[in-house]
Design an enzyme around this catalytic site. Structure first.
Site, PDB file in Angstrom:
ATOM      1  N   TRP A  75      45.953  42.735  61.925  1.00  0.00           N
ATOM      2  CA  TRP A  75      45.316  43.188  63.170  1.00  0.00           C
ATOM      3  C   TRP A  75      44.197  44.176  62.883  1.00  0.00           C
ATOM      4  O   TRP A  75      43.153  44.172  63.543  1.00  0.00           O
ATOM      5  CB  TRP A  75      46.333  43.728  64.160  1.00  0.00           C
ATOM      6  CG  TRP A  75      47.157  42.613  64.737  1.00  0.00           C
ATOM      7  CD1 TRP A  75      48.487  42.407  64.564  1.00  0.00           C
ATOM      8  CD2 TRP A  75      46.682  41.520  65.553  1.00  0.00           C
ATOM      9  NE1 TRP A  75      48.878  41.254  65.218  1.00  0.00           N
ATOM     10  CE2 TRP A  75      47.802  40.697  65.832  1.00  0.00           C
ATOM     11  CE3 TRP A  75      45.436  41.161  66.069  1.00  0.00           C
ATOM     12  CZ2 TRP A  75      47.699  39.530  66.601  1.00  0.00           C
ATOM     13  CZ3 TRP A  75      45.336  40.002  66.841  1.00  0.00           C
ATOM     14  CH2 TRP A  75      46.459  39.210  67.095  1.00  0.00           C
ATOM     15  N   ASP A  81      45.180  51.114  68.119  1.00  0.00           N
ATOM     16  CA  ASP A  81      45.701  49.870  68.694  1.00  0.00           C
ATOM     17  C   ASP A  81      47.224  49.949  68.627  1.00  0.00           C
ATOM     18  O   ASP A  81      47.821  49.721  67.587  1.00  0.00           O
ATOM     19  CB  ASP A  81      45.176  48.670  67.889  1.00  0.00           C
ATOM     20  CG  ASP A  81      45.796  47.349  68.335  1.00  0.00           C
ATOM     21  OD1 ASP A  81      46.619  47.356  69.272  1.00  0.00           O
ATOM     22  OD2 ASP A  81      45.445  46.311  67.731  1.00  0.00           O
ATOM     23  N   LYS A 108      53.926  42.855  74.480  1.00  0.00           N
ATOM     24  CA  LYS A 108      54.949  43.219  73.492  1.00  0.00           C
ATOM     25  C   LYS A 108      55.975  44.171  74.103  1.00  0.00           C
ATOM     26  O   LYS A 108      57.121  43.817  74.258  1.00  0.00           O
ATOM     27  CB  LYS A 108      54.316  43.848  72.244  1.00  0.00           C
ATOM     28  CG  LYS A 108      53.776  42.835  71.250  1.00  0.00           C
ATOM     29  CD  LYS A 108      52.346  42.441  71.472  1.00  0.00           C
ATOM     30  CE  LYS A 108      51.887  41.351  70.540  1.00  0.00           C
ATOM     31  NZ  LYS A 108      50.549  41.572  70.009  1.00  0.00           N
TER      32      LYS A 108
HETATM   33  C1  LIG Z   1      49.323  41.202  69.589  1.00  0.00           C
HETATM   34  C2  LIG Z   1      48.391  42.187  69.000  1.00  0.00           C
HETATM   35  C3  LIG Z   1      47.012  42.121  69.222  1.00  0.00           C
HETATM   36  C4  LIG Z   1      46.371  41.003  70.002  1.00  0.00           C
HETATM   37  O1  LIG Z   1      46.703  41.128  71.337  1.00  0.00           O
HETATM   38  P1  LIG Z   1      46.087  40.114  72.419  1.00  0.00           P
HETATM   39  O2  LIG Z   1      46.535  40.770  73.685  1.00  0.00           O
HETATM   40  O3  LIG Z   1      46.684  38.776  72.173  1.00  0.00           O
HETATM   41  O4  LIG Z   1      44.617  40.112  72.268  1.00  0.00           O
HETATM   42  C5  LIG Z   1      46.210  43.091  68.667  1.00  0.00           C
HETATM   43  N1  LIG Z   1      46.732  44.083  67.942  1.00  0.00           N
HETATM   44  C6  LIG Z   1      48.053  44.178  67.693  1.00  0.00           C
HETATM   45  C7  LIG Z   1      48.570  45.314  66.872  1.00  0.00           C
HETATM   46  C8  LIG Z   1      48.920  43.237  68.223  1.00  0.00           C
HETATM   47  O5  LIG Z   1      50.232  43.343  68.001  1.00  0.00           O
END
Ligand SMILES: *Cc1c(COP(=O)(O)O)cnc(C)c1O
Length: 360
Positions: free
Chosen positions: A102, A172, A196
């Site tokens: 990521w 993030d 999540k």
């Molecule tokens: C799932 C995830 C993403 C991507 O998320 P989307 O909502 O599908 O764009 C980005 N960063 C992390 C750490 C993630 O777990």
């Protein structure tokens, strides 16, 4: 009704009481004769839902008035572009920490909008440990420092941050937010896709220190401009109303469980048991340095990859769903977010022991 244990990394399991409450409220929300999905986002009913969700989130994370909370769209992936467009002038440079897949995606997208300096990388150790913050090569003139505190695919998590002075830290937190107490004041901006640990897909949370608003580049699309979102209470256009409502129910549920302290204790216990089971066996393996193991996403491999399909089939027969690791790394991954009950982790461990006994 039979709810299986769903270990999916995202969209992930939701608390059963939340789904049951949504079910009761679905056709006729609070006696108004319509569902949340059918309400105008500008109606007093929906505005009250939206405000309640924000207020509960602020309570859970102890978010001060100097931060704006935005409910936006496009997933965390859109934030990979929104962050540089909003926080960095053209030609500026930002520091990124590379801890896995990521981070790399954020770096690749960031490069389209600014100069990216990778201030530290875990690539050298195969993404099994995070370099000590003292060794991060930070630029005092960076527009921001970007990090990914929990790598959802690799299962690498870290908390320590260096003193960055005036450089805002951007995180993030898609797969770690709300999993334990968090000091929001250490960050200039936190973002997280909802699917999540927050709610259903379609909603993205942005928590931004207010002094960072109003800096977007002139050509930033209005939909990506944090100031526009803040000025319009995240209703510049039609927001994902149902996802916002359901996330609010999840926030209520976390609050009822005792908030983030209680979540943190539960999550440490769940992860602790699972890692202990993996470490206590020669059959299963997790490669991450113990100091950097994720509380939320636990990847593991079997001694023999040829047994993977049998493992997954047996798991499914027991109602243990979505244990297959990410296609880029293989093996298994158990995502054990807030809504995964401890009994689900216990059931997984029991199955792992039995499978090992049978096959090892
Ligand atoms: C799932 C995830 C993403 C991507 O998320 P989307 O909502 O599908 O764009 C980005 N960063 C992390 C750490 C993630 O777990």
């Amino acid at each position: 009704m039979s709810r299986h244990y769903n270990f999916c990394a995202g969209p992930a399991t939701l608390p059963t009481p939340v789904l049951e409450r949504a079910q009761v409220e679905l056709p006729d929300w609070h006696g108004k004769g319509l569902s949340v999905m059918e309400m105008s986002h500008r109606s007093p009913e929906f505005v009250s839902i939206a405000e309640h969700a924000e207020a509960t989130l602020r309570k859970l994370l102890n978010i001060g008035d100097d931060y704006a909370v935005l409910f936006v769209q496009g997933g965390a992936s859109t934030q990979f572009a929104s962050v540089p467009l909003n926080l960095a002038e053209e030609g500026a440079s930002a520091d990124y920490i590379n801890t896995g897949i990521w981070s790399k995606k954020a770096i690749a997208e960031g490069k389209r909008y600014l100069k990216v300096r990778v201030a530290a990388t875990a690539e050298d150790n195969g993404f099994t440990a995070v370099p000590d913050t003292a060794a991060w090569d930070l630029d005092a003139n960076a527009a921001y420092l970007h990090c990914t505190p929990n790598e959802t695919i690799g299962g690498l998590e870290f908390e320590a941050l260096p003193d960055t002075g005036d450089v805002p830290v951007v995180a993030d937190m898609s797969s770690t937010i709300l999993s334990r107490p968090l000091d929001v004041t250490r960050y200039g901006l936190i973002y997280a896709g909802a699917q999540k640990n927050i709610g259903p897909a379609g909603l993205t949370l942005v928590i931004i220190r207010k002094d960072l608003l109003g800096r977007a580049r002139a050509l930033t699309p209005s939909m990506l401009n944090y100031q526009v979102a803040a000025d319009n209470q995240s209703m510049y256009n039609t927001p994902p109303t149902f996802a916002w409502y359901l996330s609010g129910l999840v926030f209520d549920w976390i609050d009822q469980q005792g908030g983030l302290e209680a979540m943190g204790e539960l999550n440490s216990r769940k992860a602790g048991k699972l890692y202990a089971a993996i470490d206590g066996s020669d059959f299963y393996n997790n490669p991450i340095h113990p100091d950097y193991r994720s509380l939320m996403n636990v990847p593991f491999t079997l001694a023999d990859d040829a047994l993977n399909n049998a493992f997954l089939e047996g798991a499914e027969q027991r109602g243990l769903l979505n244990l297959k690791g990410h296609r880029s790394v293989g093996g298994m991954r158990a995502s054990i977010y807030n809504a995964m009950p401890e009994a689900g982790v216990d059931a997984l461990i029991e199955y792992m022991r039995e499978f090992e006994k049978e096959k090892a």
